[in-house]
Design a protein around this motif. Structure first.
Motif, PDB file in Angstrom:
ATOM      1  N   ASN A  80     -18.964  -5.412  11.128  1.00 11.50           N
ATOM      2  CA  ASN A  80     -17.814  -6.284  10.726  1.00 11.50           C
ATOM      3  C   ASN A  80     -17.825  -7.452  11.600  1.00 11.50           C
ATOM      4  O   ASN A  80     -18.081  -7.247  12.981  1.00 11.50           O
ATOM      5  N   GLY A  81     -17.172  -8.436  11.300  1.00 11.24           N
ATOM      6  CA  GLY A  81     -16.798  -9.675  11.816  1.00 11.24           C
ATOM      7  C   GLY A  81     -15.412  -9.558  11.977  1.00 11.24           C
ATOM      8  O   GLY A  81     -14.625  -8.695  11.921  1.00 11.24           O
ATOM      9  N   HIS A  82     -14.597 -10.941  12.275  1.00  5.37           N
ATOM     10  CA  HIS A  82     -13.337 -11.031  12.858  1.00  5.37           C
ATOM     11  C   HIS A  82     -12.192 -10.763  11.430  1.00  5.37           C
ATOM     12  O   HIS A  82     -11.149 -10.312  11.737  1.00  5.37           O
ATOM     13  N   ILE A  83     -12.652 -10.896  10.276  1.00  5.58           N
ATOM     14  CA  ILE A  83     -11.615 -10.767   9.446  1.00  5.58           C
ATOM     15  C   ILE A  83     -11.785  -9.442   8.546  1.00  5.58           C
ATOM     16  O   ILE A  83     -11.220  -9.570   7.372  1.00  5.58           O
ATOM     17  N   PHE A  84     -12.183  -8.594   9.056  1.00  7.15           N
ATOM     18  CA  PHE A  84     -12.403  -7.089   8.433  1.00  7.15           C
ATOM     19  C   PHE A  84     -11.014  -6.651   8.100  1.00  7.15           C
ATOM     20  O   PHE A  84     -10.940  -5.787   6.846  1.00  7.15           O
ATOM     21  N   PRO A  85      -9.752  -6.831   8.579  1.00 10.93           N
ATOM     22  CA  PRO A  85      -8.637  -6.501   8.043  1.00 10.93           C
ATOM     23  C   PRO A  85      -8.149  -6.864   6.400  1.00 10.93           C
ATOM     24  O   PRO A  85      -7.779  -6.094   5.881  1.00 10.93           O
ATOM     25  N   PHE A  86      -9.068  -8.011   6.120  1.00 12.30           N
ATOM     26  CA  PHE A  86      -8.768  -8.684   4.834  1.00 12.30           C
ATOM     27  C   PHE A  86      -9.934  -8.561   3.828  1.00 12.30           C
ATOM     28  O   PHE A  86      -9.825  -8.275   2.764  1.00 12.30           O
ATOM     29  N   ASN A 109       0.870  -1.282   0.165  1.00 11.30           N
ATOM     30  CA  ASN A 109      -0.015   0.031   0.139  1.00 11.30           C
ATOM     31  C   ASN A 109       1.005   1.135   0.088  1.00 11.30           C
ATOM     32  O   ASN A 109       1.676   1.459   1.063  1.00 11.30           O
ATOM     33  N   ASP A 110       0.626   2.136  -1.002  1.00  7.92           N
ATOM     34  CA  ASP A 110       1.433   3.249  -1.320  1.00  7.92           C
ATOM     35  C   ASP A 110       1.239   4.202  -0.271  1.00  7.92           C
ATOM     36  O   ASP A 110       2.367   4.908   0.284  1.00  7.92           O
ATOM     37  N   SER A 111       0.237   4.338   0.205  1.00  9.29           N
ATOM     38  CA  SER A 111      -0.037   5.498   1.462  1.00  9.29           C
ATOM     39  C   SER A 111       0.807   4.942   2.722  1.00  9.29           C
ATOM     40  O   SER A 111       1.047   6.026   3.371  1.00  9.29           O
ATOM     41  N   ILE A 112       0.619   3.829   2.954  1.00  5.14           N
ATOM     42  CA  ILE A 112       1.404   3.360   4.283  1.00  5.14           C
ATOM     43  C   ILE A 112       2.936   3.445   3.949  1.00  5.14           C
ATOM     44  O   ILE A 112       3.606   3.781   4.785  1.00  5.14           O
ATOM     45  N   ARG A 113       3.140   3.037   2.945  1.00  2.00           N
ATOM     46  CA  ARG A 113       4.630   3.001   2.491  1.00  2.00           C
ATOM     47  C   ARG A 113       5.404   4.538   2.463  1.00  2.00           C
ATOM     48  O   ARG A 113       6.706   4.915   2.717  1.00  2.00           O
ATOM     49  N   PRO A 123      -9.873  -3.594   4.087  1.00  2.96           N
ATOM     50  CA  PRO A 123      -8.409  -3.237   4.530  1.00  2.96           C
ATOM     51  C   PRO A 123      -8.435  -1.699   4.741  1.00  2.96           C
ATOM     52  O   PRO A 123      -7.563  -1.226   5.566  1.00  2.96           O
ATOM     53  N   GLU A 124      -9.313  -1.164   4.120  1.00  2.00           N
ATOM     54  CA  GLU A 124      -9.349   0.499   4.004  1.00  2.00           C
ATOM     55  C   GLU A 124      -9.711   0.906   5.598  1.00  2.00           C
ATOM     56  O   GLU A 124      -9.189   1.966   6.021  1.00  2.00           O
TER      57      GLU A 124
END
Length: 293
Positions: A269-275, A94-98, A278-279
């Motif tokens: 949201n449930g448990h796998i919201f990071p995937f 992710n360019d924003s994080i990078r 991801p936003e």
């Protein structure tokens, strides 16, 4: 069973099948890491896999991507069970994080190895994260401001790492963390995987996850009184429809945390919201980075 929980259970089973598939490929770990580096390169991301020895018989692997800008901030992702460092590939790309900092993703002890075994000690897992941080500072030739990001069972490991790092960790981000021993459920698929017939055919990584799950509650209970010693500012994000790690963990953290704590409640949201979303995580990371600035 709600549709959200069905999706999460299905995702867990999909992870089971993915491990089985990867295991059947018979690919050596070196080839696996080389292949992963090439996949990142195809997306124009210079990712390097690094390896740190903890002792003569124990090592930890992690993925590393250097920031697009000159900075001493480093984000460290820590996965749950089952899981792997590559789970967070989208964030490493992710360019924003990078632009905000360097990004690391750790293969927890016992994972990322064809001959993996379970390590139930949360302090030992935390020690491995510290080794990664020290290795990265040697690589960067400069002290870093670390932001630890732990998902699921990676949450308590990230949190415990804060107790062993003096001033290294600037912020702690907990994503649906499994913090309470009393709220640690044993799902049907975990018991199913522990049966002798099923367990015997599982790949090593999945055996690690199965063994680890059986010991989660005891491992969490051992360190429960240590949470009040944490002084690292913390952000906790949890979904109310989490079917794997109960949302009530948020109340547990509020009760045991003396450090500054802010919370983000995800209504749908449930448990796998990071995937799946991801936003949500990207926004939390960027907001945290801005606070450091």
């Amino acid at each position: 069973m709600t549709s959200i929980k069905k999706i999460e259970y299905s995702s867990y089973l999909l992870a089971f099948m993915s491990f089985l598939l990867l295991s059947s490929c018979g690919t050596s770990m070196d080839k696996k890491w080389n292949k992963l580096e090439k996949e990142f390169a195809n997306d124009n991301v210079d990712m390097k896999v690094r390896h740190v020895n903890m002792n003569d018989s124990l090592s930890v692997n992690y993925l590393s991507v250097k920031s697009l800008e000159l900075t001493n901030k480093t984000f460290v992702f820590i996965h749950g069970a089952p899981g792997s460092a590559s789970d967070f590939s989208k964030f490493l790309k992710n360019d924003s994080i990078r632009r905000e900092g360097n990004i690391l993703s750790v293969d927890r002890l016992g994972y990322g190895s064809a001959t993996g075994r379970e390590y139930s000690s949360i302090p030992l897992h935390a020690e491995s994260i510290v080794k990664v941080m020290e290795d990265w500072e040697r690589e960067m030739k400069a002290k870093q401001q670390f932001i630890l990001i732990g998902h699921s069972y990676g949450g308590p490991i990230a949190a415990y790492t804060c107790l062993n790092t003096l001033e290294k960790v600037s912020w702690l981000i907990l994503l649906a963390p499994a913090m309470s021993a009393d709220l640690e459920p044993m799902k049907w698929y975990s018991k199913w995987a522990q049966s002798k017939v099923i367990y015997s055919i599982l790949p090593s990584s999945l055996k690690v996850a199965t063994d680890e799950k059986a010991h989660h509650a005891a491992a969490l209970k051992e360190i429960e009184q240590d949470w009040q010693k944490i002084s690292t500012p913390t952000i906790m994000v949890h979904g109310k429809k989490d079917g794997l790690v109960p949302f009530e963990n948020m109340e547990f953290v509020k009760k045991h945390w003396k450090a500054p704590l802010s919370t983000v409640i995800l209504e749908e949201n449930g448990h796998i919201f990071p995937f799946t979303n991801p936003e949500i995580v990207v926004k939390v990371i960027l907001d945290t980075s801005e606070k450091l600035d």
